[in-house]
Structures are given as structure tokens and as C-alpha cells.
Design a protein around this motif. Structure first.
Motif, PDB file in Angstrom:
ATOM      1  N   PHE A  79       0.862  -1.174   0.000  1.00  0.00           N
ATOM      2  CA  PHE A  79       0.000   0.000   0.000  1.00  0.00           C
ATOM      3  C   PHE A  79       0.900   1.227   0.000  1.00  0.00           C
ATOM      4  CE2 PHE A  79      -1.789  -3.444   2.496  1.00  0.00           C
ATOM      5  CZ  PHE A  79      -2.985  -3.681   1.835  1.00  0.00           C
ATOM      6  N   LEU A  80       0.737   2.092  -0.984  1.00  0.00           N
ATOM      7  CA  LEU A  80       1.509   3.324  -1.028  1.00  0.00           C
ATOM      8  C   LEU A  80       0.639   4.457  -0.501  1.00  0.00           C
ATOM      9  CD1 LEU A  80       3.261   3.052  -4.519  1.00  0.00           C
ATOM     10  CD2 LEU A  80       3.893   2.027  -2.325  1.00  0.00           C
ATOM     11  N   TYR A  81       0.999   4.967   0.659  1.00  0.00           N
ATOM     12  CA  TYR A  81       0.288   6.092   1.263  1.00  0.00           C
ATOM     13  C   TYR A  81       0.916   7.369   0.722  1.00  0.00           C
ATOM     14  CZ  TYR A  81      -2.123   3.028   4.557  1.00  0.00           C
ATOM     15  OH  TYR A  81      -2.936   2.078   5.120  1.00  0.00           O
ATOM     16  N   ILE A  82       0.128   8.167   0.027  1.00  0.00           N
ATOM     17  CA  ILE A  82       0.636   9.335  -0.680  1.00  0.00           C
ATOM     18  C   ILE A  82      -0.043  10.611  -0.179  1.00  0.00           C
ATOM     19  CG2 ILE A  82       0.943  10.427  -2.936  1.00  0.00           C
ATOM     20  CD1 ILE A  82       2.442   7.788  -2.775  1.00  0.00           C
ATOM     21  N   GLY A  83       0.753  11.638   0.079  1.00  0.00           N
ATOM     22  CA  GLY A  83       0.202  12.925   0.495  1.00  0.00           C
ATOM     23  C   GLY A  83       1.284  13.984   0.549  1.00  0.00           C
ATOM     24  N   PHE A  84       0.906  15.180   0.933  1.00  0.00           N
ATOM     25  CA  PHE A  84       1.862  16.278   1.062  1.00  0.00           C
ATOM     26  C   PHE A  84       2.511  16.209   2.442  1.00  0.00           C
ATOM     27  CE2 PHE A  84      -1.042  17.723  -2.237  1.00  0.00           C
ATOM     28  CZ  PHE A  84      -0.155  18.231  -3.186  1.00  0.00           C
ATOM     29  N   PRO A  85       3.842  16.185   2.496  1.00  0.00           N
ATOM     30  CA  PRO A  85       4.530  16.043   3.788  1.00  0.00           C
ATOM     31  C   PRO A  85       4.186  17.170   4.756  1.00  0.00           C
ATOM     32  CG  PRO A  85       6.067  15.779   1.947  1.00  0.00           C
ATOM     33  CD  PRO A  85       4.781  16.292   1.373  1.00  0.00           C
ATOM     34  N   GLU A  86       4.080  16.794   6.022  1.00  0.00           N
ATOM     35  CA  GLU A  86       3.801  17.777   7.066  1.00  0.00           C
ATOM     36  C   GLU A  86       5.072  18.452   7.561  1.00  0.00           C
ATOM     37  OE1 GLU A  86      -0.025  17.842   9.281  1.00  0.00           O
ATOM     38  OE2 GLU A  86       0.709  18.855   7.487  1.00  0.00           O
ATOM     39  N   LYS A  87       6.217  17.783   7.374  1.00  0.00           N
ATOM     40  CA  LYS A  87       7.476  18.372   7.843  1.00  0.00           C
ATOM     41  C   LYS A  87       8.628  17.831   7.009  1.00  0.00           C
ATOM     42  CE  LYS A  87       8.215  14.876  11.437  1.00  0.00           C
ATOM     43  NZ  LYS A  87       8.476  14.648  12.858  1.00  0.00           N
ATOM     44  N   GLU A  88       9.770  18.479   7.147  1.00  0.00           N
ATOM     45  CA  GLU A  88      10.971  18.039   6.455  1.00  0.00           C
ATOM     46  C   GLU A  88      11.410  16.676   6.999  1.00  0.00           C
ATOM     47  OE1 GLU A  88      13.051  19.548   4.064  1.00  0.00           O
ATOM     48  OE2 GLU A  88      11.403  20.955   3.725  1.00  0.00           O
ATOM     49  N   VAL A  89      11.904  15.843   6.119  1.00  0.00           N
ATOM     50  CA  VAL A  89      12.411  14.548   6.580  1.00  0.00           C
ATOM     51  C   VAL A  89      13.928  14.621   6.667  1.00  0.00           C
ATOM     52  CG1 VAL A  89      10.490  13.191   5.704  1.00  0.00           C
ATOM     53  CG2 VAL A  89      12.416  13.668   4.208  1.00  0.00           C
ATOM     54  N   PRO A  90      14.508  13.949   7.674  1.00  0.00           N
ATOM     55  CA  PRO A  90      15.965  14.016   7.834  1.00  0.00           C
ATOM     56  C   PRO A  90      16.698  13.279   6.720  1.00  0.00           C
ATOM     57  CG  PRO A  90      15.016  12.415   9.355  1.00  0.00           C
ATOM     58  CD  PRO A  90      13.869  13.113   8.689  1.00  0.00           C
ATOM     59  N   ALA A  91      17.952  13.656   6.531  1.00  0.00           N
ATOM     60  CA  ALA A  91      18.786  12.959   5.551  1.00  0.00           C
ATOM     61  C   ALA A  91      18.986  11.520   6.003  1.00  0.00           C
ATOM     62  CB  ALA A  91      20.134  13.670   5.423  1.00  0.00           C
ATOM     63  N   GLY A  92      19.118  10.641   5.038  1.00  0.00           N
ATOM     64  CA  GLY A  92      19.302   9.231   5.361  1.00  0.00           C
ATOM     65  C   GLY A  92      20.764   8.828   5.276  1.00  0.00           C
ATOM     66  N   ALA A  93      21.024   7.575   5.577  1.00  0.00           N
ATOM     67  CA  ALA A  93      22.379   7.032   5.492  1.00  0.00           C
ATOM     68  C   ALA A  93      22.302   5.586   5.028  1.00  0.00           C
ATOM     69  CB  ALA A  93      23.069   7.125   6.850  1.00  0.00           C
ATOM     70  N   ARG A  94      23.282   5.169   4.283  1.00  0.00           N
ATOM     71  CA  ARG A  94      23.374   3.787   3.818  1.00  0.00           C
ATOM     72  C   ARG A  94      24.818   3.330   3.938  1.00  0.00           C
ATOM     73  NH1 ARG A  94      18.563   4.238   3.840  1.00  0.00           N
ATOM     74  NH2 ARG A  94      17.043   3.544   2.280  1.00  0.00           N
ATOM     75  N   LYS A  95      25.029   2.026   3.991  1.00  0.00           N
ATOM     76  CA  LYS A  95      26.382   1.492   3.918  1.00  0.00           C
ATOM     77  C   LYS A  95      26.994   1.907   2.586  1.00  0.00           C
ATOM     78  CE  LYS A  95      25.456  -2.825   6.417  1.00  0.00           C
ATOM     79  NZ  LYS A  95      25.408  -4.297   6.285  1.00  0.00           N
ATOM     80  N   HIS A  96      28.298   2.084   2.572  1.00  0.00           N
ATOM     81  CA  HIS A  96      28.963   2.357   1.303  1.00  0.00           C
ATOM     82  C   HIS A  96      28.825   1.122   0.423  1.00  0.00           C
ATOM     83  CE1 HIS A  96      32.121   3.232  -1.634  1.00  0.00           C
ATOM     84  NE2 HIS A  96      31.979   4.505  -1.271  1.00  0.00           N
ATOM     85  N   PHE A  97      28.641   1.334  -0.872  1.00  0.00           N
ATOM     86  CA  PHE A  97      28.427   0.187  -1.764  1.00  0.00           C
ATOM     87  C   PHE A  97      29.582  -0.801  -1.733  1.00  0.00           C
ATOM     88  CE2 PHE A  97      30.212   3.524  -4.518  1.00  0.00           C
ATOM     89  CZ  PHE A  97      31.292   2.864  -5.082  1.00  0.00           C
ATOM     90  N   ASN A  98      30.804  -0.349  -1.405  1.00  0.00           N
ATOM     91  CA  ASN A  98      31.933  -1.272  -1.335  1.00  0.00           C
ATOM     92  C   ASN A  98      31.779  -2.291  -0.218  1.00  0.00           C
ATOM     93  OD1 ASN A  98      33.512  -0.560  -3.542  1.00  0.00           O
ATOM     94  ND2 ASN A  98      34.533   1.106  -2.448  1.00  0.00           N
ATOM     95  N   ASP A  99      30.964  -1.948   0.801  1.00  0.00           N
ATOM     96  CA  ASP A  99      30.740  -2.879   1.908  1.00  0.00           C
ATOM     97  C   ASP A  99      29.873  -4.067   1.499  1.00  0.00           C
ATOM     98  OD1 ASP A  99      32.216  -1.226   3.556  1.00  0.00           O
ATOM     99  OD2 ASP A  99      30.455  -0.193   4.375  1.00  0.00           O
TER     100      ASP A  99
END
Length: 198
Positions: A163-183
Motif C-alpha cells: 500500500f503506497l500512502y501518498i500525500g503532502f509532507p507535514e514536515k521536512e524529513v531528515p537525511a538518510g544514510a546507507r552502507k557504502h556500496f563497497n561494503d
């Protein structure tokens, strides 16, 4: 917004306003979903767009599914839980239900049909983000319950995948982080590089 920027800045946005999402924006999201890669060009994705009171039957089925696991659905505690299930689809002004209907072509592998629909979901989430909309892909056990399949009139081999819940955001979302692709990557440039891996 270029593609890489969209990929790296997209986040799951669970808190959105009640403001209706214009149909033309939803149509752009749906169109993006139809451009996902798929084997044999089967296009196995199916979409159901729920807005307004069209969200209510989804809540009712979510409550019915939850009720099946309750010893006493009439207890005060369980009645509160069921009331929450009824309201779940109203967390966003638009809910896009994404399902798969695999082809019966014997040359096609069913898993690849599901893979195509998952790719479709990613296309849709990225497009929603590029349109400054918030999107949240929700799944869980009720998604795959037979009652859910019945609600959307899917065939026996069909399946709701999210289910994709779609709407206008109420606030800014924080930046994300991922493992480096080399990992998570092994670079292989000779046949010896695969020895012991098969």
C-alpha cells in the motif's frame, strides 16, 4: 531533480496532511509505475487508487483480518485495536494499492513477475518524491491475507504487494544514510574470482 538525487533523497514519509492529492499528480505516479522493467513485457502490475470514502473498505478488511487472531474481539482492548485498524487507510489522502497478476504463460517465472511489480513500486515512490509528495510503502501480514485478495477481486494467483500512502509532507524529513556500496560489493574480473562461490 535528476534520478540519482531522487534516489538518494527519497525517504519514507509517514506524516502527511489531509490535503487532497490532485488526480494529475496521482496519474503521473501511476504512469511511472507502468514503465518498470518486466520480463517478456507481461506488465503484471495492477493498481487501485483509494481516496475519500473509497478508503473505508480497506479499513474494514484490515479490521476483519485483525479480528481473526483475537480470542475475544468484543473486549474493550480489542475494540480499541479494531478501531485503529479501521482508521489506518485515512492516514493519507490517497492510498495506491499495488498488486501483481502473474501471467499464465509457462515461459514466465512467477518470481520475476513479483520482481517487476516491486520495481514498479520503486518507480512510483521516486516519482512521488520528485513531485514533492510524501510516500510510504506499507506491507505486513494483512497485505497477503486472502481477504485482501478478495477485496480487490484478484485471481487465485494474484497478490497484493503493498500500500503506497501518498500525500503532502507535514514536515521536512531528515537525511538518510546507507552502507557504502563497497561494503556490499565484490568486484570480479577473472573467472578465478568466483571459485568457491558456486
Amino acid at each position: 531533480m535528476d534520478v540519482l538525487e531522487a534516489i538518494k533523497t527519497r525517504r519514507s514519509v509517514g506524516l502527511v496532511s489531509d490535503k487532497p492529492v490532485p488526480q494529475e499528480l496521482l496519474e503521473q505516479i501511476l504512469e511511472a509505475g507502468t514503465w518498470a522493467p518486466c520480463h517478456h513485457r507481461t506488465e503484471p502490475w495492477r493498481f487501485f487508487v483509494l481516496t475519500g470514502e473509497g478508503r473505508k473498505p480497506l479499513g474494514e478488511v484490515l479490521a476483519k483480518i485483525a479480528e481473526k487472531d483475537m480470542d475475544d474481539p468484543s473486549s474493550e482492548t480489542n475494540q480499541k485495536k479494531l478501531a485503529k485498524r479501521l482508521k489506518k487507510p485515512f492516514r493519507a489522502p490517497a492510498v495506491i494499492v499495488v498488486a501483481a497478476e502473474p501471467t499464465d504463460d509457462p515461459k514466465v517465472i512467477a518470481k520475476e513477475e513479483y520482481g517487476a511489480v516491486y520495481s514498479s513500486i520503486q518507480n512510483m515512490l521516486l516519482t512521488a518524491h520528485s513531485l514533492n509528495l510524501g510516500g510510504f510503502w506499507r506491507t505486513g501480514k494483512p497485505t497477503y491475507d486472502p481477504l485482501m485478495k478478495d477485496l480487490f477481486g484478484l485471481p487465485e494467483d494474484g497478490e497484493v504487494l503493498g500500500f503506497l500512502y501518498i500525500g503532502f509532507p507535514e514536515k521536512e524529513v531528515p537525511a538518510g544514510a546507507r552502507k557504502h556500496f563497497n561494503d556490499v560489493t565484490k568486484w570480479i574480473s577473472t573467472e578465478d574470482g568466483l571459485k568457491g562461490k558456486m
